[in-house]
Scaffold this motif. Structure first.
Motif, PDB file in Angstrom:
ATOM      1  N   VAL A 153     -13.904   0.495  -2.329  1.00 43.02           N
ATOM      2  CA  VAL A 153     -12.607   0.427  -2.987  1.00 43.02           C
ATOM      3  C   VAL A 153     -11.999  -0.938  -2.711  1.00 43.02           C
ATOM      4  N   ARG A 154     -11.538  -1.616  -3.769  1.00 43.12           N
ATOM      5  CA  ARG A 154     -10.932  -2.940  -3.628  1.00 43.12           C
ATOM      6  C   ARG A 154      -9.584  -2.975  -4.341  1.00 43.12           C
ATOM      7  N   PHE A 155      -8.616  -3.629  -3.741  1.00 46.90           N
ATOM      8  CA  PHE A 155      -7.311  -3.865  -4.365  1.00 46.90           C
ATOM      9  C   PHE A 155      -6.599  -4.954  -3.577  1.00 46.90           C
TER      10      PHE A 155
ATOM     11  N   HIS B 293      -4.528   2.941  -4.689  1.00 44.93           N
ATOM     12  CA  HIS B 293      -3.638   1.898  -5.189  1.00 44.93           C
ATOM     13  C   HIS B 293      -3.731   1.899  -6.706  1.00 44.93           C
TER      14      HIS B 293
ATOM     15  N   PHE C 284       0.835  -1.197   0.000  1.00 43.80           N
ATOM     16  CA  PHE C 284       0.000   0.000   0.000  1.00 43.80           C
ATOM     17  C   PHE C 284       0.870   1.248   0.000  1.00 43.80           C
TER      18      PHE C 284
ATOM     19  N   GLU D 142     -10.539  -4.341   1.125  1.00 44.58           N
ATOM     20  CA  GLU D 142     -11.825  -3.757   0.750  1.00 44.58           C
ATOM     21  C   GLU D 142     -12.224  -2.710   1.789  1.00 44.58           C
TER      22      GLU D 142
ATOM     23  N   GLN E 134      -6.575  -0.330  -8.122  1.00 41.24           N
ATOM     24  CA  GLN E 134      -7.827  -0.302  -7.381  1.00 41.24           C
ATOM     25  C   GLN E 134      -9.035  -0.446  -8.294  1.00 41.24           C
ATOM     26  N   GLN E 135     -10.114  -0.979  -7.740  1.00 43.03           N
ATOM     27  CA  GLN E 135     -11.398  -1.071  -8.419  1.00 43.03           C
ATOM     28  C   GLN E 135     -12.432  -0.360  -7.560  1.00 43.03           C
ATOM     29  N   LEU E 136     -13.204   0.529  -8.168  1.00 41.23           N
ATOM     30  CA  LEU E 136     -14.185   1.320  -7.449  1.00 41.23           C
ATOM     31  C   LEU E 136     -15.586   0.836  -7.782  1.00 41.23           C
TER      32      LEU E 136
END
Length: 331
Positions: free
Chosen positions: A286-288, A271, A241, A254, A274-276
């Motif tokens: 937010v996921r990564f 990040h 991170f 998450e 990242q996926q929003l």
């Protein structure tokens, strides 16, 4: 021909001259944000204005345009614009701020070389305009605490990275004891803490991070090594991170930002991978994948009770007892 179209053709000429294998239509669609047919019209006009352009087809049967580089009058005719010189000055200041003295010096040398190629009267005028532009744009170092770097150590590591050469150094453990290391350096990670990414010689072959503030007596061995062509510093750094990485902590992350915090959270890149997800109630998820729970906790504390950790459970337990509701502002 309008001024804008003329400026576009000059930019195409710069691209065609600066790139060894020339440019293709795809380069123009990206540079000018235009479609394929517009790029074709630009190149037809370019061929008319610059008949000396060399045209060929590459192995994929794509047409490429290349401008000869042997005419020194091109740089003098184009000159250096005040905005370009101001951007170069800004890059020098950033390099100096980020403790990259080698890059700062090389940028200064490039700046001097460009100005030396211009007529003196034009160079003086450009410098004056660039100075005014730089003052208008402003430049300020990012406030907040940061570790003051050892410039001698940075200089040794920068030189070793360029060659590349292996280095020997004494590395301090948290209890203050020192151990000698022989390393093959691969890169530097910049953040609140700075890390050297290197592979220990004679080890298990894995890359390691070494905190720069714990490095003492770094010396170049003079022994070169072959870089691992499969190593990607960007992918390696993305496993953390911040700057710290732990294989044991690496995994899915998450976070759910409240509807009140979501507009602010959308402005952040937490990040690079990242996926929003926009939730129906206005919240933002937010996921990564990364490690570095402590650095995550340091950052999440600033959001008070406006963020909820869904995963990992270890990070959730670290911050749940410290989520505050009395922060007057978000980051």
């Amino acid at each position: 021909m309008s001024y804008t179209k003329a400026a576009d053709l000059l930019r195409v000429a710069e691209m065609a001259m600066s790139r060894y294998d020339g440019i293709a239509l795809a380069d123009l669609t990206e540079e000018f944000d235009c479609d394929h047919r517009t790029a074709q019209r630009i190149m037809r006009a370019f061929e008319t204005v610059f008949p000396q352009v060399e045209i060929r087809d590459d192995e994929d049967r794509r047409r490429r345009w290349h401008m000869p580089r042997h005419d020194p009058r091109w740089l003098q005719a184009q000159g250096v614009r005040d905005g370009e010189l101001a951007a170069l000055d800004m890059a020098i200041k950033r390099a100096e701020r980020d403790a990259a003295p080698d890059e700062a010096q090389r940028l200064k040398t490039l700046r001097d070389r460009l100005l030396a190629a211009m007529p003196s009267s034009q160079a003086r005028r450009t410098e004056a305009d660039a100075e005014a532009l730089l003052e208008a744009q402003g430049f300020a170092s990012r406030p907040g605490p940061r570790v003051f770097p050892d410039m001698g150590t940075l200089g040794v590591l920068t030189e070793a990275l360029r060659a590349p050469w292996s280095v020997t150094l004494n590395y301090l453990s948290p209890d203050g004891s020192a151990s000698e290391r022989l390393l093959e350096p691969y890169g530097l990670l910049l953040g609140i803490r700075r890390y050297l990414v290197a592979r220990p010689v004679g080890g298990d072959g894995k890359m390691r991070r070494f905190r720069l503030d714990r490095i003492r007596d770094a010396k170049i061995t003079g022994q070169s090594f072959s870089r691992d062509a499969g190593f990607d510093l960007q992918q390696f750094s993305a496993r953390a991170f911040g700057s710290y990485h732990s294989d044991a902590e690496y995994g899915p992350v998450e976070w759910r930002f409240s509807p009140q915090a979501a507009p602010v959270a959308r402005q952040f890149v937490f990040h690079p991978e990242q996926q929003l997800t926009e939730e129906e109630d206005g919240a933002l998820t937010v996921r990564f994948h990364a490690s570095g729970h402590m650095e995550m906790a340091w950052h999440l504390y600033q959001w008070g009770d406006q963020v909820e950790v869904i995963a990992p459970a270890a990070l959730q337990s670290m911050i749940d007892a410290h989520r505050r509701s009395d922060f007057p502002a978000l980051p």
